[in-house]
Design a protein around this motif. Structure first.
Motif, mmCIF file in Angstrom:
data_model
loop_
_atom_site.group_PDB
_atom_site.id
_atom_site.type_symbol
_atom_site.label_atom_id
_atom_site.label_comp_id
_atom_site.label_asym_id
_atom_site.label_seq_id
_atom_site.Cartn_x
_atom_site.Cartn_y
_atom_site.Cartn_z
ATOM 1 N N LEU A 1 0.829 -1.204 0.000
ATOM 2 C CA LEU A 1 0.000 0.000 0.000
ATOM 3 C C LEU A 1 0.867 1.259 0.000
ATOM 4 O O LEU A 1 0.592 2.222 -0.728
ATOM 5 N N GLY A 2 1.907 1.262 0.815
ATOM 6 C CA GLY A 2 2.770 2.426 0.890
ATOM 7 C C GLY A 2 3.495 2.697 -0.412
ATOM 8 O O GLY A 2 3.558 3.849 -0.878
ATOM 9 N N LEU A 3 4.064 1.658 -1.020
ATOM 10 C CA LEU A 3 4.787 1.847 -2.276
ATOM 11 C C LEU A 3 3.844 2.327 -3.371
ATOM 12 O O LEU A 3 4.216 3.163 -4.204
ATOM 13 N N SER A 4 2.615 1.796 -3.377
ATOM 14 C CA SER A 4 1.637 2.239 -4.357
ATOM 15 C C SER A 4 1.358 3.735 -4.219
ATOM 16 O O SER A 4 1.276 4.468 -5.213
ATOM 17 N N ARG B 1 8.970 9.935 4.392
ATOM 18 C CA ARG B 1 8.890 9.542 5.791
ATOM 19 C C ARG B 1 7.965 8.340 6.004
ATOM 20 O O ARG B 1 8.367 7.306 6.551
ATOM 21 N N ILE B 2 6.719 8.514 5.597
ATOM 22 C CA ILE B 2 5.727 7.491 5.927
ATOM 23 C C ILE B 2 6.020 6.178 5.194
ATOM 24 O O ILE B 2 6.113 5.110 5.801
ATOM 25 N N VAL B 3 6.176 6.253 3.871
ATOM 26 C CA VAL B 3 6.413 5.037 3.085
ATOM 27 C C VAL B 3 7.718 4.374 3.509
ATOM 28 O O VAL B 3 7.799 3.154 3.669
ATOM 29 N N ALA B 4 8.769 5.176 3.708
ATOM 30 C CA ALA B 4 10.058 4.600 4.102
ATOM 31 C C ALA B 4 9.948 3.845 5.418
ATOM 32 O O ALA B 4 10.623 2.825 5.620
ATOM 33 N N SER B 5 9.077 4.321 6.318
ATOM 34 C CA SER B 5 8.943 3.640 7.615
ATOM 35 C C SER B 5 8.375 2.239 7.464
ATOM 36 O O SER B 5 8.661 1.354 8.273
ATOM 37 N N TYR B 6 7.549 2.017 6.435
ATOM 38 C CA TYR B 6 6.989 0.685 6.217
ATOM 39 C C TYR B 6 8.073 -0.320 5.852
ATOM 40 O O TYR B 6 7.907 -1.536 6.032
ATOM 41 N N GLY C 1 13.316 1.673 6.600
ATOM 42 C CA GLY C 1 14.456 2.232 5.887
ATOM 43 C C GLY C 1 14.363 3.737 5.734
ATOM 44 O O GLY C 1 13.738 4.427 6.547
ATOM 45 N N GLU C 2 14.966 4.229 4.668
ATOM 46 C CA GLU C 2 15.014 5.666 4.403
ATOM 47 C C GLU C 2 14.592 5.940 2.968
ATOM 48 O O GLU C 2 14.868 5.155 2.064
ATOM 49 N N GLY C 3 13.908 7.065 2.783
ATOM 50 C CA GLY C 3 13.535 7.519 1.457
ATOM 51 C C GLY C 3 14.011 8.949 1.241
ATOM 52 O O GLY C 3 13.984 9.765 2.162
ATOM 53 N N ARG C 4 14.458 9.246 0.030
ATOM 54 C CA ARG C 4 14.968 10.601 -0.239
ATOM 55 C C ARG C 4 14.602 11.024 -1.652
ATOM 56 O O ARG C 4 14.816 10.277 -2.610
ATOM 57 N N ILE C 5 14.055 12.250 -1.753
ATOM 58 C CA ILE C 5 13.763 12.856 -3.044
ATOM 59 C C ILE C 5 14.864 13.856 -3.355
ATOM 60 O O ILE C 5 15.190 14.720 -2.536
ATOM 61 N N ASP C 6 15.447 13.734 -4.539
ATOM 62 C CA ASP C 6 16.492 14.645 -4.988
ATOM 63 C C ASP C 6 15.931 15.476 -6.142
ATOM 64 O O ASP C 6 15.585 14.929 -7.200
ATOM 65 N N PHE C 7 15.834 16.795 -5.950
ATOM 66 C CA PHE C 7 15.305 17.683 -6.980
ATOM 67 C C PHE C 7 16.450 18.137 -7.884
ATOM 68 O O PHE C 7 16.812 19.322 -7.936
ATOM 69 N N ALA C 8 17.026 17.167 -8.609
ATOM 70 C CA ALA C 8 18.121 17.474 -9.522
ATOM 71 C C ALA C 8 17.588 18.270 -10.712
ATOM 72 O O ALA C 8 16.448 18.044 -11.162
ATOM 73 N N PRO C 9 18.390 19.222 -11.254
ATOM 74 C CA PRO C 9 17.910 20.029 -12.389
ATOM 75 C C PRO C 9 17.469 19.193 -13.586
ATOM 76 O O PRO C 9 16.558 19.564 -14.323
ATOM 77 N N THR C 10 18.103 18.037 -13.789
ATOM 78 C CA THR C 10 17.781 17.198 -14.950
ATOM 79 C C THR C 10 16.528 16.364 -14.759
ATOM 80 O O THR C 10 16.024 15.757 -15.707
ATOM 81 N N GLN D 1 14.597 12.634 -8.751
ATOM 82 C CA GLN D 1 15.026 11.273 -8.462
ATOM 83 C C GLN D 1 14.594 10.918 -7.039
ATOM 84 O O GLN D 1 14.662 11.748 -6.138
ATOM 85 N N PHE D 2 14.147 9.680 -6.886
ATOM 86 C CA PHE D 2 13.740 9.204 -5.567
ATOM 87 C C PHE D 2 14.382 7.841 -5.328
ATOM 88 O O PHE D 2 14.369 6.984 -6.207
ATOM 89 N N ARG D 3 14.949 7.678 -4.156
ATOM 90 C CA ARG D 3 15.519 6.367 -3.784
ATOM 91 C C ARG D 3 14.980 5.962 -2.420
ATOM 92 O O ARG D 3 14.996 6.743 -1.471
ATOM 93 N N LEU D 4 14.500 4.715 -2.367
ATOM 94 C CA LEU D 4 14.039 4.098 -1.129
ATOM 95 C C LEU D 4 14.939 2.905 -0.828
ATOM 96 O O LEU D 4 15.122 2.026 -1.683
ATOM 97 N N VAL D 5 15.503 2.875 0.367
ATOM 98 C CA VAL D 5 16.354 1.760 0.790
ATOM 99 C C VAL D 5 15.777 1.198 2.079
ATOM 100 O O VAL D 5 15.606 1.929 3.064
ATOM 101 N N GLY D 6 15.445 -0.071 2.078
ATOM 102 C CA GLY D 6 14.888 -0.706 3.271
ATOM 103 C C GLY D 6 14.951 -2.210 3.151
ATOM 104 O O GLY D 6 15.865 -2.754 2.529
#
Length: 377
Positions: free
Chosen positions: A279-282, A343-348, A351-360, A363-368
């Motif tokens: 549910l969280g990943l969706s 925050r919320i999805v990563a907690s499921y 792990g950790e989730g991070r959004i990178d607002f790169a100019p190009t 990008q989002f990476r979730l590690v858990g």
């Protein structure tokens, strides 16, 4: 001497199946059957008595007196002939019976001469063994002794039926207990799932309305987010309610946003996610795809999105990478969507989730960790 039983015939297969249904072949000795064998020996005045089960290639003694073994080959047995009888087979002197010419039990050791066996019959008439007595000397039985042999055969069958009934009862009770345990687990799981889902819906509604410019914007955002939850829930319903395949979750959530030319590319192994993780990943994918359609790689004709994930015993890694869209500017204030993803999805996933607002491109990476482990592709 060959056996009088043909193990290949249909009738013998049916008889053997009836015998095996009692699950008494190779069973340990029991006092009830031992008592029956001792009584037969005393009534008939023979040094040997057996409660015997006759299989296709051997005979097994539930109880025996005077033999000292639990089974013998069927090829040399008297009982292979006895179970073909309707009632009782009496052989006063086996040395004078041509059916046993060359039989080592008669002409060698122990030199058996006398045999009498009453058939053990199941309630549906299948002969599965005998209640028999044996002697190394020729002899005859009186009618009263033969009647008692029949009676003891019936008593042996009664004991066998009793054990089968008890085994059936125990099996049904075990199945009932297992079914009740599964029902309780299901109720608890559904209650837990409902509580989590309602909490998630409440958080979505509260935070969305709080950060929406108008009620209409809030209504639409809530409807879209709840639709993403519903698609993930459909996948769980089609699976085992406790886990879902990440490939199915990602594909179902991406599908409403996928372009005709397939600008969203998916790559990753089959991996099971818990219901909460699915549910969280969706929700996370829905937020990312909605943002991409409004402002990112899906807002023009050239942008692409690579969605990839890996999973092993150590970690579950999920990546969302946008390219070719309009130049990205980092927002001054993080909205609920970003908080939901990071925050919320990563907690499921613990792990950790991070959004990178790169100019190009975003990008989002979730590690858990995907708690349910990986499946073979």
């Amino acid at each position: 001497m060959s056996s009088s039983i043909d193990p290949l015939c249909v009738e013998e297969s049916r008889r053997s199946a009836s015998l095996h249904a009692y699950e008494l072949l190779d069973a340990p000795r029991e006092q009830d059957f031992d008592d029956i064998a001792h009584m037969a020996s005393r009534i008939c005045g023979t040094p040997m008595a057996v409660v015997n089960l006759v299989d296709t290639h051997r005979q097994f003694f539930l109880a025996e007196v005077g033999l000292g073994v639990r089974e013998t080959p069927l090829e040399t047995s008297f009982c292979g002939h006895a179970i073909l009888e309707d009632d009782v087979l009496v052989i006063p002197d086996a040395q004078r019976d041509p059916r046993f010419d060359g039989n080592p039990l008669i002409h060698g050791t122990p030199g058996l001469r006398f045999y009498a066996g009453a058939v053990l019959k199941t309630p549906d008439g299948e002969a599965i063994g005998t209640m028999c007595v044996l002697d190394t000397k020729p002899r005859h039985l009186s009618e009263q002794q033969i009647d008692m042999l029949r009676f003891l055969a019936r008593q042996a069958m009664t004991q066998m039926e009793l054990r089968r009934s008890i085994a059936t009862r125990d099996r049904l009770l075990a199945e009932a207990r297992a079914a009740e345990a599964r029902r309780r687990d299901l109720v608890q799981e559904m209650a837990h799932r409902m509580k989590n889902l309602l909490s998630m819906v409440q958080a979505i509604a509260t935070q969305t309305l709080r950060q929406s410019a108008t009620m209409e914007d809030g209504r639409q955002a809530i409807a879209q987010r709840l639709a993403a939850l519903a698609r993930a829930q459909d996948i769980l319903t089609q699976a085992d309610h406790e886990a879902a395949n990440v490939c199915a979750v990602v594909a179902a959530t991406i599908e409403p946003h996928q372009t005709r030319d397939g600008r969203i590319r998916l790559d990753g192994p089959d991996t099971l996610l818990t219901s909460q993780q699915a549910l969280g990943l969706s929700l996370a994918i829905h937020e990312l795809a909605t943002n991409a359609a409004k402002y990112g790689a899906l807002s023009n004709e050239d942008g692409t999105i690579d969605v990839a994930w890996t999973s092993d015993d150590e970690a579950f890694v999920f990546d969302w990478i946008e390219r070719g869209g309009p130049a990205v500017l980092a927002p001054q204030r993080r909205g609920f969507g970003s908080k939901l993803i990071e925050r919320i999805v990563a907690s499921y996933f613990n792990g950790e989730g991070r959004i990178d607002f790169a100019p190009t491109g975003i990008q989002f990476r979730l590690v858990g960790r995907a708690d349910r482990g990986a499946l073979s592709c």
